[in-house]
Structure formats: C-alpha cells, structure tokens
Motif scaffolding. Structure first.
Motif, short mmCIF file in Angstrom:
data_model
loop_
_atom_site.label_atom_id
_atom_site.label_comp_id
_atom_site.label_asym_id
_atom_site.label_seq_id
_atom_site.Cartn_x
_atom_site.Cartn_y
_atom_site.Cartn_z
N GLY A 143 0.58 -1.12 0.28
CA GLY A 143 -0.19 -0.01 0.41
C GLY A 143 0.72 0.90 0.44
O GLY A 143 1.17 1.41 0.59
N GLN A 144 0.14 2.00 -0.76
CA GLN A 144 1.40 3.24 -0.53
C GLN A 144 1.57 4.09 0.60
O GLN A 144 2.42 4.96 0.85
N PHE A 145 0.31 3.56 1.30
CA PHE A 145 0.31 4.38 3.08
C PHE A 145 0.54 3.33 3.78
O PHE A 145 1.21 3.81 4.97
N ARG A 171 4.92 -0.20 -5.04
CA ARG A 171 4.70 0.67 -6.40
C ARG A 171 4.41 1.60 -5.92
O ARG A 171 3.96 2.78 -6.14
N GLY A 172 5.95 2.28 -4.92
CA GLY A 172 5.60 3.59 -4.33
C GLY A 172 4.92 3.81 -3.32
O GLY A 172 3.50 3.32 -2.89
N THR A 173 5.02 5.24 -3.01
CA THR A 173 4.70 5.29 -0.98
C THR A 173 4.66 6.93 -1.39
O THR A 173 4.81 7.78 -2.01
N SER A 174 3.25 7.06 -0.82
CA SER A 174 2.76 8.62 -1.29
C SER A 174 3.22 9.39 -0.50
O SER A 174 4.64 9.35 0.59
N PHE A 175 3.16 10.55 -1.49
CA PHE A 175 4.23 11.72 -0.72
C PHE A 175 3.30 12.94 -1.07
O PHE A 175 3.77 13.57 -2.08
N GLY A 176 3.08 13.08 -0.27
CA GLY A 176 1.81 14.35 -0.58
C GLY A 176 0.99 14.42 -1.75
O GLY A 176 0.63 13.82 -1.51
N TYR A 177 0.60 15.53 -2.09
CA TYR A 177 -1.07 15.10 -2.65
C TYR A 177 -0.60 14.57 -4.25
O TYR A 177 -0.13 15.18 -5.03
N ASN A 178 -1.51 13.99 -4.76
CA ASN A 178 -0.72 13.70 -6.58
C ASN A 178 0.22 12.72 -6.74
O ASN A 178 0.81 12.73 -7.93
N THR A 179 0.74 12.30 -5.80
CA THR A 179 2.76 12.28 -5.29
C THR A 179 3.00 11.13 -5.14
O THR A 179 2.62 10.74 -4.04
N LEU A 180 3.59 10.43 -5.50
CA LEU A 180 4.34 9.36 -4.81
C LEU A 180 6.06 9.33 -5.70
O LEU A 180 6.82 9.54 -6.42
N VAL A 181 6.63 8.73 -4.15
CA VAL A 181 7.80 8.46 -4.39
C VAL A 181 8.89 7.19 -4.16
O VAL A 181 7.58 5.92 -3.63
#
Length: 278
Positions: A143-145, A171-181
């Motif tokens: 999960g991105q979270f 598959r990336g991690t949440s980094f602010g709004y509408n963005t993954l890192v």
C-alpha cells in the motif's frame, strides 16, 4: 540484506527470486478485448525474443479502484478470465490478474498462475486468506500508505494458509497530494521477509487522481526507476505497456509504448546480470 537471498517462487517455467535472472510481469493495464490482448501478447513476445526473455502476461478484468465513477472498469470477471485463459493457452505463458473480493479468488486461480492483491487492499485479511488458500502464487502490492517493514505482517497472513508462494511488490509511497516517491531501501527491507521482491516501475510514476477524474503519470521516468531496481537486485519487474498509451482506458500516462519494450528489456537484463553477477 542481499535481495537475492530469498525464496524462489516458480510460475510455469519461470523461477522468481534468489539469484535467478529478473522476471518480467508485463501487459496492458486493463483487458480491452481478446483481439487486443492477443495483439499485445504477440508484441511483447516479439520484444522478448531477441534476449530469450520469458514473461508473465498481466491484465485486469476489473479496475475497481478507479479515480471516478465515470471511468472504465473493464470487461468483468467472466469474460476477462476467458480471455486470459486463451492467452495462456495460445502463447504458453503464465498469466496474472488483480482480485478485489474474496469470492473472486478461487475462480480466478482456476485460470491465472498469479493472483495480484491491489495496493489499497493489501491489509484486507479475508482477501489475503482467500487468495492464499487457492495455492496460486500471490503478488501483493505494498500500500502507498505502508512502510516496507509492515509487509511482513501481510505476508504472514497469506503464509498462515500454508501457501508461501508469495511475492511482495513496491509501487511507490504517498508523498503529498497526487504524488508518489520510490524509496529503494524498501526493496531489501521487504526481501528480509525471505520472499521475492517485485518493483512496479509504471505505477511508481503514477500521479494518483492527478487529472481530476483520472490519474496522471510521468512514463518517461519508469525506465529510470526500473534500472535503479535492477541495480538493487530485485527479483521481478512489473511494467505495464500498450500500443498507444495515450488512448488506453486506464493508466495510459504511466504505461510504456510496447514498441519501446524490446530495447528496455535488453537494457534491464544487462543491469540485472551485472547486479547479480550472472
């Protein structure tokens, strides 16, 4: 943690994990028709042929986590599984699809070699147990979270069914709004569970909900992140592809044009061989 010191999950003739060559999970995001799936499988096979690369064909019959009620979800389970079964038979390749409900796991596993747990559902205990009980290989997207070390608990739920054919996918991690890192420390951290790690290069460049009713993406960075994952020694790469991503019904902004896949696969295999010393 050496990411090559993991269990091996065998799917068809493809060994995923350990010091085995990198495996490729690739195909369109969403099933569109039998003709389209057949055309995509042919083009992917052509891209893989020069390097002798085997691949796992992926496509989803239902995209249940769409940004908006107005966006297309797919063909549905019954029609989608028929198509995946035909691709598996005609091309002799393993197939993968997403499952979103516990009741979908058993019928999907009758056709598919790998069941994929979407990132948003990676902590849904009933879904994980139902998937594990099928005996199919399970690819769980982090999960991105979630922190990467939290995936040990996810794997433990599946393994409690007696099924240890588990792969853990970043598959990336949440980094602010509408963005993954992408934090590449996460790959060896997940590999410390003993299960093979997969890197999803195309969803890692997604911009969730970034276009209002659909997600955006920066596909030009997907090869960059895939190369970095190979340098870490990851077990498999997940790369969505399409003949015309800009007209695809879902995730077009982050999919790789299929006519670029041959060169990309060759380059990634070279990096993988260097990282693993094979």
């Amino acid at each position: 943690m050496d990411v090559t010191k993991t269990k091996t999950v065998t799917v068809g003739d493809i060994a995923i994990g350990g010091a085995n060559p990198i495996a490729f999970i690739t195909g369109p995001c969403q099933l569109e028709s039998l003709d389209h799936a057949r055309m995509m499988a042919e083009k992917i096979a052509e891209a893989c042929a020069p390097t002798g690369t085997q691949f796992i064909f992926k496509a989803s019959y239902d995209k249940a986590n769409r940004s908006s009620i107005s966006t297309q979800r797919g063909l549905g389970m019954e029609e989608g599984l028929k198509i995946l079964g035909q691709i598996k038979e005609e091309f002799g390749v393993p197939v993968l699809t997403d499952v979103h409900e516990a009741a979908h796991c058993a019928p999907a596993a009758e056709v598919c070699d790998i069941l994929q747990i979407p990132a948003f559902l990676c902590r849904q205990t009933d879904l994980l147990l139902a998937a594990g009980k099928t005996g199919a290989a399970i690819n769980v997207k982090k999960g991105q979270f979630l922190a990467p070390w939290d995936m040990g608990n996810v794997a433990e739920k599946i393994a409690s069914t007696g099924n240890e054919r588990i792969m853990l996918c970043d598959r990336g991690t949440s980094f602010g709004y509408n963005t993954l890192v992408s934090d590449f420390r996460g790959l060896p951290t997940m590999a410390a569970t003993g299960y093979p790690t997969v890197f999803d290069a195309t969803h890692s460049v997604q911009q969730p909900g970034g276009q209002g009713t659909t997600s955006g993406g920066q596909r030009e960075f997907a090869p960059v992140l895939a190369t970095a994952a190979c340098a870490v020694g990851v077990s498999a790469l997940f790369i969505e592809t399409h003949q015309d991503p800009d007209t695809a019904p879902s995730d077009g902004p982050n999919m790789i044009p299929v006519d670029q896949m041959g060169d990309l696969i060759k380059r990634l295999r070279d990096f993988d061989a260097l990282a693993k010393g094979i």
